[in-house]
Write a protein that holds these residues in place. Structure first.
Motif, PDB file in Angstrom:
ATOM      1  N   ALA A   9       0.818  -1.215   0.000  1.00 18.86           N
ATOM      2  CA  ALA A   9       0.000   0.000   0.000  1.00 18.86           C
ATOM      3  C   ALA A   9       0.848   1.260   0.000  1.00 18.86           C
ATOM      4  N   VAL A  10       2.011   1.204   0.625  1.00 19.15           N
ATOM      5  CA  VAL A  10       2.818   2.411   0.846  1.00 19.15           C
ATOM      6  C   VAL A  10       3.793   2.664  -0.299  1.00 19.15           C
ATOM      7  N   VAL A  11       4.609   1.674  -0.630  1.00 19.23           N
ATOM      8  CA  VAL A  11       5.727   1.901  -1.554  1.00 19.23           C
ATOM      9  C   VAL A  11       5.270   2.345  -2.946  1.00 19.23           C
ATOM     10  N   PRO A  12       4.250   1.715  -3.581  1.00 16.80           N
ATOM     11  CA  PRO A  12       3.873   2.144  -4.933  1.00 16.80           C
ATOM     12  C   PRO A  12       3.332   3.568  -5.014  1.00 16.80           C
ATOM     13  N   LEU A  13       2.980   4.173  -3.881  1.00 14.13           N
ATOM     14  CA  LEU A  13       2.431   5.520  -3.903  1.00 14.13           C
ATOM     15  C   LEU A  13       3.509   6.578  -4.116  1.00 14.13           C
ATOM     16  N   GLY A  14       4.772   6.196  -4.022  1.00 12.26           N
ATOM     17  CA  GLY A  14       5.854   7.164  -4.140  1.00 12.26           C
ATOM     18  C   GLY A  14       5.881   7.868  -5.487  1.00 12.26           C
ATOM     19  N   ARG A  15       5.800   7.110  -6.574  1.00 10.50           N
ATOM     20  CA  ARG A  15       5.861   7.728  -7.903  1.00 10.50           C
ATOM     21  C   ARG A  15       4.649   8.615  -8.183  1.00 10.50           C
ATOM     22  N   PRO A  16       3.407   8.199  -7.883  1.00 13.67           N
ATOM     23  CA  PRO A  16       2.276   9.114  -8.100  1.00 13.67           C
ATOM     24  C   PRO A  16       2.407  10.425  -7.338  1.00 13.67           C
ATOM     25  N   LEU A  17       2.867  10.378  -6.088  1.00 16.85           N
ATOM     26  CA  LEU A  17       3.028  11.623  -5.339  1.00 16.85           C
ATOM     27  C   LEU A  17       4.131  12.489  -5.939  1.00 16.85           C
ATOM     28  N   GLU A  18       5.181  11.865  -6.423  1.00 17.21           N
ATOM     29  CA  GLU A  18       6.249  12.639  -7.068  1.00 17.21           C
ATOM     30  C   GLU A  18       5.726  13.327  -8.327  1.00 17.21           C
ATOM     31  N   GLU A  19       4.869  12.625  -9.055  1.00 20.29           N
ATOM     32  CA  GLU A  19       4.290  13.233 -10.254  1.00 20.29           C
ATOM     33  C   GLU A  19       3.388  14.402  -9.896  1.00 20.29           C
ATOM     34  N   LEU A  20       2.581  14.235  -8.855  1.00 22.31           N
ATOM     35  CA  LEU A  20       1.696  15.324  -8.437  1.00 22.31           C
ATOM     36  C   LEU A  20       2.483  16.521  -7.910  1.00 22.31           C
ATOM     37  N   ALA A  21       3.653  16.260  -7.333  1.00 18.91           N
ATOM     38  CA  ALA A  21       4.430  17.334  -6.722  1.00 18.91           C
ATOM     39  C   ALA A  21       5.333  18.058  -7.705  1.00 18.91           C
ATOM     40  N   THR A  22       5.677  17.436  -8.827  1.00 19.19           N
ATOM     41  CA  THR A  22       6.683  18.028  -9.720  1.00 19.19           C
ATOM     42  C   THR A  22       6.172  18.313 -11.127  1.00 19.19           C
ATOM     43  N   ARG A  23       5.324  17.451 -11.678  1.00 19.82           N
ATOM     44  CA  ARG A  23       4.898  17.640 -13.061  1.00 19.82           C
ATOM     45  C   ARG A  23       3.707  18.576 -13.141  1.00 19.82           C
ATOM     46  N   PRO A  24       3.677  19.465 -14.130  1.00 22.32           N
ATOM     47  CA  PRO A  24       2.527  20.362 -14.265  1.00 22.32           C
ATOM     48  C   PRO A  24       1.287  19.604 -14.719  1.00 22.32           C
ATOM     49  N   ILE A  25       0.228  19.722 -13.943  1.00 23.07           N
ATOM     50  CA  ILE A  25      -1.046  19.072 -14.250  1.00 23.07           C
ATOM     51  C   ILE A  25      -2.127  20.152 -14.221  1.00 23.07           C
ATOM     52  N   ARG A  26      -2.957  20.169 -15.220  1.00 29.22           N
ATOM     53  CA  ARG A  26      -3.892  21.283 -15.384  1.00 29.22           C
ATOM     54  C   ARG A  26      -4.854  21.408 -14.205  1.00 29.22           C
ATOM     55  N   VAL A  27      -5.339  20.282 -13.701  1.00 29.09           N
ATOM     56  CA  VAL A  27      -6.347  20.356 -12.640  1.00 29.09           C
ATOM     57  C   VAL A  27      -5.720  20.519 -11.257  1.00 29.09           C
ATOM     58  N   VAL A  28      -4.395  20.523 -11.161  1.00 28.61           N
ATOM     59  CA  VAL A  28      -3.706  20.698  -9.889  1.00 28.61           C
ATOM     60  C   VAL A  28      -3.073  22.083  -9.872  1.00 28.61           C
ATOM     61  N   GLU A  29      -3.499  22.912  -8.934  1.00 31.84           N
ATOM     62  CA  GLU A  29      -2.957  24.256  -8.833  1.00 31.84           C
ATOM     63  C   GLU A  29      -1.477  24.211  -8.466  1.00 31.84           C
TER      64      GLU A  29
END
Length: 375
Positions: free
Chosen positions: A248-268
């Motif tokens: 449950a914990v380890v695979p969440l690392g890459r999605p959070l990194e993407e949300l924190a670094t890559r520009p996403i239109r729906v994420v301010e």
């Protein structure tokens, strides 16, 4: 069919027939968690449907569908729709008006997905694994320690749809916390996504703390006076439950990194800094799980070593007593042979002499083994 028409199929309240149908469905299905007194089921799987404007919950006087239409007409605010284990038919009325991708809808209904973040056009789809510590009076080789569930989140420009699987991981307290901070909630749907991610990771840390208490208890028993008698199945069970937590914990690392670094239109962009903080907390949880796994390996090896030492001590004791018993066995065996001419057979004090020799020899051996630590 318009979005309003589809939502009316799911949230058709205010009409006598709709209320009776909801009541019948509620009796068939387990009740979901409704922690807020203003919340009520909008359908068999719908937990809540609320609109927010400028971070403030809009008044609930009127049909929810009308509130959604007014929100979209004004072009401000967003809708937060919460579902719990919906079926295909129940989700169909939600997927069309919000233009959700069929693949994401399939994942949200079937569950059992890995943590991930995917983009489908203007919609972001995120999957989080939730964990819950299972209380138990005593840890056994079959005890369930960690229970898992899932939260799927659809995020658009003006909506958030959460789909929860499992009997834990309620978002009621989370919603209440966000509503108490209108400034944060006014940042839009991405603020809700961050709050869910932060809530999930905080639960990881809470469960890890509880699991650590179990590990400490087993470690104390293994290194205690009777550590060799501890059931190794308890250590294996902790390792299995820790593996479930790791999934449950380890695979969440890459999605959070993407949300924190890559520009996403729906994420301010302002919210991305908050995701970096969540990623730091997740990294700490990942490191603790890895440390626990190494610690359990060490505990298991220490337990096996103690069992081996205990077996060696038992074998030394058995060997020492066997050597002591061998003396009278040998003497008695020699004098038990049926020969006519043997030394001391006709001597009056022969019997006492033989018994004395046996006793002295046995006492000497016993003393020697005691000094060497075998007895």
């Amino acid at each position: 069919m318009t979005m309003a028409g589809n939502l009316r199929k799911v949230t058709g309240l205010g009409r006598g027939g709709g209320l009776r149908r909801v009541a019948r469905l509620a009796r068939r299905r387990p009740r979901v968690d409704l922690s807020h007194p203003a919340r009520s089921p909008l359908g068999s799987s719908v937990v809540n449907c609320v609109t927010y404007r400028d971070g403030v919950r809009t008044p609930q006087g009127g049909d929810p569908v009308d509130a959604v239409e007014r929100m979209r007409e004004r072009g401000a605010g967003f809708v937060w729709l919460g579902l719990h284990e919906p079926t295909d038919q129940e989700f169909a009325g939600v997927a069309d008006p919000f233009d959700l991708h069929p693949l994401a809808v399939e994942d949200a209904i079937e569950a059992h997905q890995r943590p991930k973040v995917e983009r489908y056009g203007e919609t972001l789809f995120a999957v989080f694994k939730t964990v819950c510590y299972v209380e138990h009076e005593e840890l056994t080789a079959t005890s369930e320690v960690v229970s898992t569930g899932e939260i799927m989140v659809f995020v658009g420009q003006d909506f958030v749809i959460t789909v929860r699987h499992g009997r834990h991981g309620s978002l009621g307290p989370l919603r209440e916390g966000l509503e108490s901070d209108p400034a944060q909630l006014a940042k839009g749907p991405s603020a809700v996504l961050h709050a869910i991610a932060d809530h999930v990771v905080d639960e990881f840390l809470s469960v890890i703390e509880a699991v650590q208490a179990d590990i400490d208890h087993v470690e104390t028993e293994v290194f205690g006076e009777h550590g060799a008698r501890v059931d190794p199945g308890r250590v294996y069970q902790l390792k299995r439950e820790l593996l479930e937590l790791r999934r449950a914990v380890v695979p969440l690392g890459r999605p959070l990194e993407e949300l924190a670094t890559r520009p996403i239109r729906v994420v301010e962009p302002e919210i991305q800094a908050y995701f970096r903080d969540v990623a730091d907390h997740l990294l700490r949880a990942t490191e603790q799980i890895a440390a626990f796994d190494e610690l359990l390996n060490s505990i298991l090896q220490a337990h096996l070593a103690r069992v081996t030492v205990a077996q060696n001590e038992d074998m030394r004791k058995i060997t020492a007593w066997a050597a002591i018993v061998a003396v009278p066995t040998m003497v008695c065996g020699v004098y038990g042979m049926n020969f006519d001419h043997m030394p001391e057979l006709g001597w009056r004090y022969g019997y006492g002499l033989v018994i004395g020799v046996i006793v002295v020899a046995c006492l000497s051996l016993h003393r020697g083994f005691r000094r060497s630590g075998w007895l």
